[in-house]
Design a protein around this motif. Structure first.
Motif, mmCIF file in Angstrom:
data_model
loop_
_atom_site.group_PDB
_atom_site.id
_atom_site.type_symbol
_atom_site.label_atom_id
_atom_site.label_comp_id
_atom_site.label_asym_id
_atom_site.label_seq_id
_atom_site.Cartn_x
_atom_site.Cartn_y
_atom_site.Cartn_z
ATOM 1 N N ASP A 454 0.799 -1.230 0.000
ATOM 2 C CA ASP A 454 0.000 0.000 0.000
ATOM 3 C C ASP A 454 0.831 1.278 0.000
ATOM 4 O O ASP A 454 0.296 2.368 0.190
ATOM 5 C CB ASP A 454 -0.980 -0.007 1.178
ATOM 6 C CG ASP A 454 -0.285 0.115 2.527
ATOM 7 O OD1 ASP A 454 0.952 -0.069 2.581
ATOM 8 O OD2 ASP A 454 -0.965 0.371 3.537
ATOM 9 N N VAL A 455 2.133 1.171 -0.198
ATOM 10 C CA VAL A 455 2.981 2.360 -0.284
ATOM 11 C C VAL A 455 3.895 2.235 -1.500
ATOM 12 O O VAL A 455 4.222 1.128 -1.929
ATOM 13 C CB VAL A 455 3.839 2.555 0.990
ATOM 14 C CG1 VAL A 455 2.954 2.797 2.201
ATOM 15 C CG2 VAL A 455 4.757 1.357 1.222
ATOM 16 N N GLU A 456 4.283 3.379 -2.065
ATOM 17 C CA GLU A 456 5.243 3.374 -3.164
ATOM 18 C C GLU A 456 6.672 3.371 -2.649
ATOM 19 O O GLU A 456 7.571 2.828 -3.287
ATOM 20 C CB GLU A 456 5.006 4.585 -4.073
ATOM 21 C CG GLU A 456 3.681 4.544 -4.819
ATOM 22 C CD GLU A 456 3.531 5.701 -5.781
ATOM 23 O OE1 GLU A 456 4.479 6.515 -5.877
ATOM 24 O OE2 GLU A 456 2.476 5.795 -6.435
ATOM 25 N N VAL A 457 6.871 3.985 -1.506
ATOM 26 C CA VAL A 457 8.187 4.055 -0.875
ATOM 27 C C VAL A 457 8.032 3.653 0.579
ATOM 28 O O VAL A 457 7.094 4.087 1.262
ATOM 29 C CB VAL A 457 8.784 5.472 -0.980
ATOM 30 C CG1 VAL A 457 10.087 5.564 -0.195
ATOM 31 C CG2 VAL A 457 9.009 5.863 -2.441
ATOM 32 N N ILE A 458 8.928 2.808 1.065
ATOM 33 C CA ILE A 458 8.916 2.426 2.479
ATOM 34 C C ILE A 458 9.670 3.491 3.267
ATOM 35 O O ILE A 458 10.860 3.723 3.038
ATOM 36 C CB ILE A 458 9.558 1.043 2.678
ATOM 37 C CG1 ILE A 458 8.715 -0.040 1.985
ATOM 38 C CG2 ILE A 458 9.698 0.726 4.167
ATOM 39 C CD1 ILE A 458 9.282 -1.434 2.127
ATOM 40 N N GLU A 459 8.969 4.139 4.180
ATOM 41 C CA GLU A 459 9.582 5.176 5.000
ATOM 42 C C GLU A 459 9.944 4.608 6.368
ATOM 43 O O GLU A 459 9.301 3.685 6.865
ATOM 44 C CB GLU A 459 8.628 6.354 5.158
ATOM 45 C CG GLU A 459 8.261 7.029 3.852
ATOM 46 C CD GLU A 459 7.355 8.227 4.072
ATOM 47 O OE1 GLU A 459 7.741 9.128 4.847
ATOM 48 O OE2 GLU A 459 6.256 8.234 3.501
ATOM 49 N N TYR A 460 10.952 5.199 6.959
ATOM 50 C CA TYR A 460 11.425 4.738 8.256
ATOM 51 C C TYR A 460 10.318 4.868 9.306
ATOM 52 O O TYR A 460 9.665 5.910 9.418
ATOM 53 C CB TYR A 460 12.660 5.526 8.694
ATOM 54 C CG TYR A 460 13.866 5.228 7.827
ATOM 55 C CD1 TYR A 460 14.546 4.019 7.953
ATOM 56 C CD2 TYR A 460 14.301 6.131 6.862
ATOM 57 C CE1 TYR A 460 15.641 3.731 7.157
ATOM 58 C CE2 TYR A 460 15.397 5.850 6.070
ATOM 59 C CZ TYR A 460 16.066 4.646 6.212
ATOM 60 O OH TYR A 460 17.133 4.357 5.418
ATOM 61 N N ARG A 461 10.076 3.739 10.013
ATOM 62 C CA ARG A 461 9.140 3.643 11.136
ATOM 63 C C ARG A 461 7.673 3.831 10.729
ATOM 64 O O ARG A 461 6.806 3.841 11.588
ATOM 65 C CB ARG A 461 9.497 4.650 12.243
ATOM 66 C CG ARG A 461 10.846 4.409 12.881
ATOM 67 C CD ARG A 461 11.194 5.478 13.894
ATOM 68 N NE ARG A 461 11.334 6.787 13.274
ATOM 69 C CZ ARG A 461 12.425 7.189 12.629
ATOM 70 N NH1 ARG A 461 13.469 6.390 12.547
ATOM 71 N NH2 ARG A 461 12.471 8.396 12.104
ATOM 72 N N LYS A 462 7.389 3.973 9.452
ATOM 73 C CA LYS A 462 6.006 4.177 9.013
ATOM 74 C C LYS A 462 5.353 2.825 8.689
ATOM 75 O O LYS A 462 5.998 1.919 8.171
ATOM 76 C CB LYS A 462 5.963 5.075 7.777
ATOM 77 C CG LYS A 462 6.445 6.493 8.026
ATOM 78 C CD LYS A 462 5.529 7.234 8.991
ATOM 79 C CE LYS A 462 5.980 8.668 9.226
ATOM 80 N NZ LYS A 462 5.954 9.471 8.000
ATOM 81 N N PRO A 463 4.042 2.663 8.997
ATOM 82 C CA PRO A 463 3.380 1.382 8.748
ATOM 83 C C PRO A 463 3.123 1.153 7.259
ATOM 84 O O PRO A 463 2.976 2.103 6.483
ATOM 85 C CB PRO A 463 2.062 1.518 9.520
ATOM 86 C CG PRO A 463 1.811 2.986 9.569
ATOM 87 C CD PRO A 463 3.149 3.647 9.644
ATOM 88 N N LEU A 464 3.039 -0.108 6.884
ATOM 89 C CA LEU A 464 2.656 -0.491 5.529
ATOM 90 C C LEU A 464 1.918 -1.816 5.589
ATOM 91 O O LEU A 464 2.085 -2.596 6.530
ATOM 92 C CB LEU A 464 3.867 -0.590 4.601
ATOM 93 C CG LEU A 464 4.972 -1.581 4.967
ATOM 94 C CD1 LEU A 464 5.519 -2.258 3.727
ATOM 95 C CD2 LEU A 464 6.117 -0.841 5.675
ATOM 96 N N MET A 465 1.073 -2.064 4.592
ATOM 97 C CA MET A 465 0.276 -3.284 4.520
ATOM 98 C C MET A 465 0.595 -4.022 3.224
ATOM 99 O O MET A 465 0.757 -3.410 2.171
ATOM 100 C CB MET A 465 -1.217 -2.949 4.555
ATOM 101 C CG MET A 465 -1.715 -2.420 5.879
ATOM 102 S SD MET A 465 -1.934 -3.724 7.115
ATOM 103 C CE MET A 465 -3.296 -4.639 6.398
ATOM 104 N N LEU A 466 0.685 -5.349 3.337
ATOM 105 C CA LEU A 466 0.870 -6.193 2.163
ATOM 106 C C LEU A 466 -0.326 -7.125 2.032
ATOM 107 O O LEU A 466 -0.794 -7.696 3.028
ATOM 108 C CB LEU A 466 2.147 -7.044 2.280
ATOM 109 C CG LEU A 466 3.474 -6.366 1.997
ATOM 110 C CD1 LEU A 466 3.962 -5.635 3.230
ATOM 111 C CD2 LEU A 466 4.510 -7.379 1.560
ATOM 112 N N MET A 467 -0.812 -7.267 0.825
ATOM 113 C CA MET A 467 -1.809 -8.279 0.502
ATOM 114 C C MET A 467 -1.092 -9.436 -0.195
ATOM 115 O O MET A 467 -0.239 -9.208 -1.054
ATOM 116 C CB MET A 467 -2.881 -7.714 -0.416
ATOM 117 C CG MET A 467 -3.743 -6.639 0.207
ATOM 118 S SD MET A 467 -4.877 -7.297 1.444
ATOM 119 C CE MET A 467 -5.885 -8.388 0.446
ATOM 120 N N PHE A 468 -1.412 -10.659 0.190
ATOM 121 C CA PHE A 468 -0.773 -11.807 -0.438
ATOM 122 C C PHE A 468 -1.750 -12.959 -0.542
ATOM 123 O O PHE A 468 -2.808 -12.980 0.118
ATOM 124 C CB PHE A 468 0.484 -12.233 0.332
ATOM 125 C CG PHE A 468 0.234 -12.786 1.712
ATOM 126 C CD1 PHE A 468 0.188 -14.159 1.945
ATOM 127 C CD2 PHE A 468 0.073 -11.940 2.803
ATOM 128 C CE1 PHE A 468 -0.034 -14.678 3.219
ATOM 129 C CE2 PHE A 468 -0.144 -12.440 4.082
ATOM 130 C CZ PHE A 468 -0.212 -13.812 4.284
#
Length: 556
Positions: A454-468
């Motif tokens: 759900d993100v284009e860039v992974i930022e430090y300490r910021k949350p992200l979600m993956l669908m698999f």
């Protein structure tokens, strides 16, 4: 419409909960070898995967003509080259993983025994070499057409860098350490840093540790290509010969001296052991561990002594208050092996010889069976022996991880020139792929596939979600998201290789749709640039020890 939705929470499981999937508890699975190309035209001694799934490979310019011609009548002219003054053949190629094709690149200065790294914007930087290349920096910007090639900056380096080591830093610069008769380091770019380093000059900085403490540890013996790893506290682990230190490069200060590795056998070039920083897991306290495997005994570095290779690995918790080496014996003694971190956190040791040392014709007994090291296993049970290849890979061979989880292997030229006849081990131009056990067909039901992030860039300490999606979800197994920085590999050393296991978002359970076989998982970006310097990484989702295909992400 929600009748198929179920929630799986992993919060009650210990962080090590997993279902072990290794060759020793499966029916004869020991990996698989595939020949990709019988003739690349060059014998690579340096290799780097770029974030557009293209691989830069190169050897050296004073080998004599290669087997691939430069296009457009391009030639290299060097009146001082001892072998060939005019060379219209290529000594570098760009291999495309997606199309399984390659094209020649042009290098004008000698890259023999040089080093490299990748900047945060994806630009490959390559430093030093031999003769006219020893003060040169070369760069390549990745491209998806036929336009990109090497750009060379002659005389950029302040010192001669031959057998030096490059390490990417948290601020995005590269530190270039050591080299033959160089007890110092410098930076690329060479602009002044924000911090002060005590030194007599402003371009290179003295590193007394590389001089060694005794005659047996002189800079000309086994201190070349020092093993360097960036630690989570921002300091550097540096290993040379048998000794290692924790080094603060900002203040030019040794923070800690670690005990010598037991056995008094050197591990660096030309003894040519190998080293990795084991995966950093952000789901608990990070206690960085380094492992060093193989090499040649101290008296084995004599030309053509063919002493038996070192059979041991040493593992150490670098930042412990009282660090000590844990020694294990490998199933196969090995020098000139390459150590590659696999997506599931295991380490493959591949290529090399059972006797002798690095150099022209100095090794015998090719080791054609890789072994896989399982870091989380009990001591003395951590190795599995893999399937053998039919092609010896000795001096100047390389191995790297690629996106789909294979390990690509190339090179081997234990001769001073390209030589295919009347030698025991001819120059090797082929490219092979080793498929680790997790790529076996019987694990396909457990193999996850990343559908989206759900993100284009992974930022430090910021949350992200993956669908698999995964055909057979094992709710009692640990699911992890890992990022790997691909290595610049040469001479048994994978520079800048590192894995970070991203921290799980404990406020987000794994949500699954049993009917669609789709799931989601939440994690956080790396905590600091010291843990994961900015740049491009391969992201893998690992389920029950089986990794997905990698996805390129940028961390910043």
């Amino acid at each position: 419409m929600f009748t198929n939705l179920v929630l799986f929470t992993l919060l009650t499981l210990p962080s090590t909960a997993t279902i072990p999937i290794t060759p020793k508890n499966t029916s004869g699975i020991a990996g698989e070898w595939n020949l990709l190309h019988d003739n690349l035209g060059i014998s690579p001694m340096h290799m780097q995967l770029l974030h557009n799934d293209k691989i830069v490979m190169f050897d050296r310019t004073d080998f004599g003509p290669s087997n691939v011609t430069l296009p457009f009548n391009r030639c290299r002219y060097d009146p001082f080259d001892p072998v060939i003054q005019k060379d219209c053949t290529a000594h570098s190629i760009l291999y495309d993983l997606q199309t399984d094709t390659y094209r020649p690149l042009s290098i004008q200065t000698d890259t023999w025994c040089s080093s490299g790294a990748v900047l945060s914007d994806g630009t490959m930087v390559q430093t030093g070499g031999f003769n006219d290349g020893d003060h040169t920096v070369r760069t390549m910007d990745p491209c998806d057409d036929e336009t990109c090639d090497w750009v060379e900056y002659h005389g950029y380096l302040s010192e001669r860098r031959w057998y030096s080591t490059d390490q990417i830093l948290p601020d995005g610069r590269i530190i270039i350490i050591g080299g033959r008769q160089q007890s110092n380091y410098e930076f690329y770019p060479s602009s002044s840093p924000d911090y002060f380093i005590p030194s007599l000059n402003t371009s290179s900085f003295w590193l007394d540790f590389l001089r060694g403490g005794t005659v047996n540890e002189a800079i000309t013996e086994n201190n070349l290509y020092p093993f360097v790893h960036l630690l989570p506290d921002g300091n550097l682990f540096i290993f040379a010969n048998i000794r290692s230190v924790v080094f603060d490069y900002k203040q030019n200060h040794v923070v800690k001296r670690l005990p010598p590795i037991p056995g008094d056998d050197p591990r660096n070039y030309p003894s040519s052991g190998s080293s990795v920083l084991l995966p950093l897991d952000e789901n608990g306290p990070i206690d960085p561990e380094v492992i060093i495997c193989g090499g040649a005994p101290r008296d084995g570095s004599r030309v053509r002594s063919f002493a038996r290779a070192i059979p041991t690995c040493g593992r150490i918790k670098v930042t412990s208050e009282d660090p000590n080496w844990e020694i294990e014996t490998m199933p196969i003694a090995r020098t000139m092996g390459d150590m590659v971190i696999l997506p599931n956190g295991e380490v493959i040791i591949i290529n090399g010889a059972g006797s002798g040392t690095a150099g022209w014709g100095n090794a015998r007994d090719p080791v054609t069976r890789p072994v896989i090291y399982h870091p989380d296993g009990p001591p003395n049970t951590r190795f599995s022996v893999m399937q053998s290849t039919s092609r010896p890979r000795l001096y100047n061979s390389v191995a790297i991880l690629v996106t789909d989880g294979r390990v690509l292997v190339a090179g081997s030229n234990p001769n001073p020139f390209y030589n295919f006849t009347n030698v025991e081990f001819p120059s090797e131009l082929s490219l092979e792929a080793f498929l680790p056990p997790y790529l076996a067909k019987e694990y396909d039901p457990l193999r996850p596939e990343i559908l989206s992030i759900d993100v284009e860039v992974i930022e430090y300490r910021k949350p992200l979600m993956l669908m698999f999606t995964v055909l057979k979800f094992l709710k009692l197994s640990r699911v992890t998201v890992r990022i790997i920085a691909p290595s610049f590999t040469t001479h048994s050393l994978g520079m800048n290789q590192r894995m970070v296991v991203l921290k799980e978002d404990k406020n987000v359970s794994i949500v699954g749709d049993l009917f669609m076989k789709t799931y989601s998982i939440g994690v956080f970006g790396p905590s600091t640039a010291e843990i994961a310097p900015p740049g491009y990484y391969l992201l893998y989702l690992v389920h029950a020890g089986i990794p997905s295909t990698g996805l390129w992400v940028k961390v910043e």
